[in-house]
Enzyme design. Structure first.
Site, mmCIF file in Angstrom:
data_model
loop_
_atom_site.group_PDB
_atom_site.id
_atom_site.type_symbol
_atom_site.label_atom_id
_atom_site.label_comp_id
_atom_site.label_asym_id
_atom_site.label_seq_id
_atom_site.Cartn_x
_atom_site.Cartn_y
_atom_site.Cartn_z
ATOM 1 N N ARG A 16 -9.532 4.928 -3.579
ATOM 2 C CA ARG A 16 -9.353 5.493 -2.225
ATOM 3 C C ARG A 16 -7.921 5.989 -2.029
ATOM 4 N NH1 ARG A 16 -11.816 0.173 0.649
ATOM 5 N NH2 ARG A 16 -14.013 0.564 0.220
ATOM 6 N N ASN A 87 -0.348 1.254 -7.667
ATOM 7 C CA ASN A 87 -0.594 1.794 -6.328
ATOM 8 C C ASN A 87 -1.387 0.848 -5.425
ATOM 9 O OD1 ASN A 87 -1.340 4.100 -4.312
ATOM 10 N ND2 ASN A 87 -3.316 3.359 -5.091
ATOM 11 N N TYR A 152 3.861 -7.992 4.368
ATOM 12 C CA TYR A 152 3.888 -6.651 3.763
ATOM 13 C C TYR A 152 5.332 -6.233 3.471
ATOM 14 C CZ TYR A 152 2.503 -1.732 3.150
ATOM 15 O OH TYR A 152 2.274 -0.472 2.641
ATOM 16 N N LYS A 156 6.970 -5.419 -0.181
ATOM 17 C CA LYS A 156 7.442 -4.068 -0.512
ATOM 18 C C LYS A 156 8.940 -4.052 -0.861
ATOM 19 C CE LYS A 156 3.491 -1.953 -0.251
ATOM 20 N NZ LYS A 156 2.849 -1.425 -1.473
HETATM 21 N N1 NAD Z 1 -0.983 4.560 4.074
HETATM 22 C C1 NAD Z 1 0.270 4.322 4.387
HETATM 23 O O1 NAD Z 1 0.709 4.659 5.500
HETATM 24 C C2 NAD Z 1 1.194 3.681 3.381
HETATM 25 C C3 NAD Z 1 2.566 3.727 3.630
HETATM 26 C C4 NAD Z 1 3.454 3.176 2.706
HETATM 27 C C5 NAD Z 1 2.964 2.612 1.541
HETATM 28 N N2 NAD Z 1 1.618 2.564 1.309
HETATM 29 C C6 NAD Z 1 1.184 1.974 0.039
HETATM 30 O O2 NAD Z 1 0.453 2.945 -0.689
HETATM 31 C C7 NAD Z 1 -0.429 2.282 -1.595
HETATM 32 C C8 NAD Z 1 -1.818 2.901 -1.476
HETATM 33 O O3 NAD Z 1 -2.336 2.592 -0.203
HETATM 34 P P1 NAD Z 1 -3.282 3.575 0.635
HETATM 35 O O4 NAD Z 1 -2.578 3.870 1.888
HETATM 36 O O5 NAD Z 1 -3.773 4.681 -0.222
HETATM 37 O O6 NAD Z 1 -4.443 2.545 1.019
HETATM 38 P P2 NAD Z 1 -6.030 2.529 0.770
HETATM 39 O O7 NAD Z 1 -6.506 1.326 1.491
HETATM 40 O O8 NAD Z 1 -6.626 3.848 1.066
HETATM 41 O O9 NAD Z 1 -6.123 2.316 -0.821
HETATM 42 C C9 NAD Z 1 -5.737 1.109 -1.428
HETATM 43 C C10 NAD Z 1 -6.596 0.902 -2.659
HETATM 44 O O10 NAD Z 1 -6.193 -0.327 -3.291
HETATM 45 C C11 NAD Z 1 -7.379 -1.012 -3.694
HETATM 46 N N3 NAD Z 1 -7.120 -2.439 -3.839
HETATM 47 C C12 NAD Z 1 -6.919 -3.360 -2.867
HETATM 48 N N4 NAD Z 1 -6.775 -4.586 -3.399
HETATM 49 C C13 NAD Z 1 -6.883 -4.438 -4.752
HETATM 50 C C14 NAD Z 1 -6.827 -5.331 -5.845
HETATM 51 N N5 NAD Z 1 -6.639 -6.649 -5.673
HETATM 52 N N6 NAD Z 1 -6.957 -4.824 -7.102
HETATM 53 C C15 NAD Z 1 -7.162 -3.496 -7.295
HETATM 54 N N7 NAD Z 1 -7.247 -2.605 -6.294
HETATM 55 C C16 NAD Z 1 -7.114 -3.078 -5.038
HETATM 56 C C17 NAD Z 1 -8.384 -0.682 -2.610
HETATM 57 O O11 NAD Z 1 -9.734 -0.939 -3.028
HETATM 58 C C18 NAD Z 1 -8.104 0.782 -2.346
HETATM 59 O O12 NAD Z 1 -8.850 1.637 -3.190
HETATM 60 C C19 NAD Z 1 -0.372 0.795 -1.235
HETATM 61 O O13 NAD Z 1 0.483 0.121 -2.126
HETATM 62 C C20 NAD Z 1 0.218 0.805 0.158
HETATM 63 O O14 NAD Z 1 0.884 -0.403 0.476
HETATM 64 C C21 NAD Z 1 0.729 3.082 2.199
#
Ligand code: NAD
Length: 257
Positions: A16, A87, A152, A156
């Site tokens: 995702r 990721n 979180y 991070k």
């Molecule tokens: N969306 C934001 O605003 C944002 C901002 C800063 C950082 N991030 C970081 O970006 C990265 C991606 O997040 P996103 O926003 O695409 O979120 P998302 O929820 O769309 O995707 C996260 C993915 O990680 C997978 N996942 C969760 N736990 C897992 C595990 N134990 N093993 C393997 N896979 C696992 C989920 O199934 C999902 O496919 C994350 O590290 C998140 O912390 C997101």
């Protein structure tokens, strides 16, 4: 000619959000990609959408055994490993005083321990490929703290530190390690509206983000592509922010705000 021709990438949490966008973009730029996630059905769908250059592998990033199996499956299928994107991530919002030890551990296990295990498992295969690029997805919350997401923020900040320690350690074997710090991005994790609409986030972004919009997964994928490619060959141990300008400062209110 693609920017990642001949390279093999392993992306955790790729079913995702940003991981999904990275898998599609890396494959479009010539890489063979392992889509690794705990969400099997969506991961398999993505891999089959991409085609022969992608493979789905079940991976829970908190398991050292599953990481080792995932790296082995990658080299078995594609013969090498050049790029690792750590990721996968989760958030369990809570202020420090209300945060249970169980939830603190749940977040740090995925976001922090998962990154450590990924780098450790991938290193021998990447070294055998002559080096490569590790990209750890942190957050702007790994540079400045945000209220109400204590675990979180802790995880991070840790990713940012581990990135630098690993970069120094792995430089001699040709592996570069950098962190990406996204701002607010349209994904399931990034959406803090309980009803799931984009309204609250987009209203916030229009007022607080200098570029005036919420980020898209593709905004982050394009930065990851640069770090994955040889174009970033002199970059290691560094922080790459993609946040629409949030960390630069807050815009003054305009008009009738
Ligand atoms: N969306 C934001 O605003 C944002 C901002 C800063 C950082 N991030 C970081 O970006 C990265 C991606 O997040 P996103 O926003 O695409 O979120 P998302 O929820 O769309 O995707 C996260 C993915 O990680 C997978 N996942 C969760 N736990 C897992 C595990 N134990 N093993 C393997 N896979 C696992 C989920 O199934 C999902 O496919 C994350 O590290 C998140 O912390 C997101």
């Amino acid at each position: 000619m693609g920017r990642l021709d001949g390279k093999v990438a392993l992306i955790s949490g790729a079913a995702r959000g940003m991981g999904n966008a990275e898998a599609r973009l890396f494959a479009a730029e010539g890489a063979r990609v392992v889509v690794a996630d705990i969400v099997d059905d969506e991961g398999k769908t993505l891999a089959s959408d991409i085609g022969d250059s992608a493979l789905f592998q079940h991976l829970d990033v908190t398991s050292e055994e599953e990481w080792n199996a995932c790296v082995a499956a990658t080299t078995r299928a594609f013969g090498r490993l050049d790029i690792l994107v750590n990721n996968a991530g989760i958030a369990i919002p809570a202020p420090m005083r209300d945060l249970s030890l169980e939830n603190y551990r749940a977040v740090t296990e995925v976001n922090q321990t998962g990154v450590f295990l990924g780098m450790k498992a991938a290193t021998p295969a990447m070294e055998a490929s002559g080096g490569g690029s590790m990209i750890n997805i942190s957050s702007i919350d790994g540079i400045i703290a945000m209220d109400l997401v204590f675990a979180y923020v802790a995880s991070k900040f840790a990713v940012r530190g581990m990135t630098k320690a690993a970069a120094i350690e792995l430089a001699s074997v040709g592996i570069r390690v950098n962190s990406i710090h996204p701002g607010f991005v349209h994904t399931q994790l990034g959406n803090f509206d309980p009803e799931g609409t984009r309204k609250i986030l987009d209203h916030y972004s229009s007022r607080r983000v200098p570029l005036g919009r919420t980020g898209e997964p593709e905004d982050i994928a394009r930065l990851a592509l640069f770090l994955a490619s040889d174009e970033s060959g002199y970059c290691t141990g560094s922080e790459f922010v993609a946040d629409g300008g949030i960390l630069a400062g807050e815009p003054a209110p305009r008009g009738n705000e």
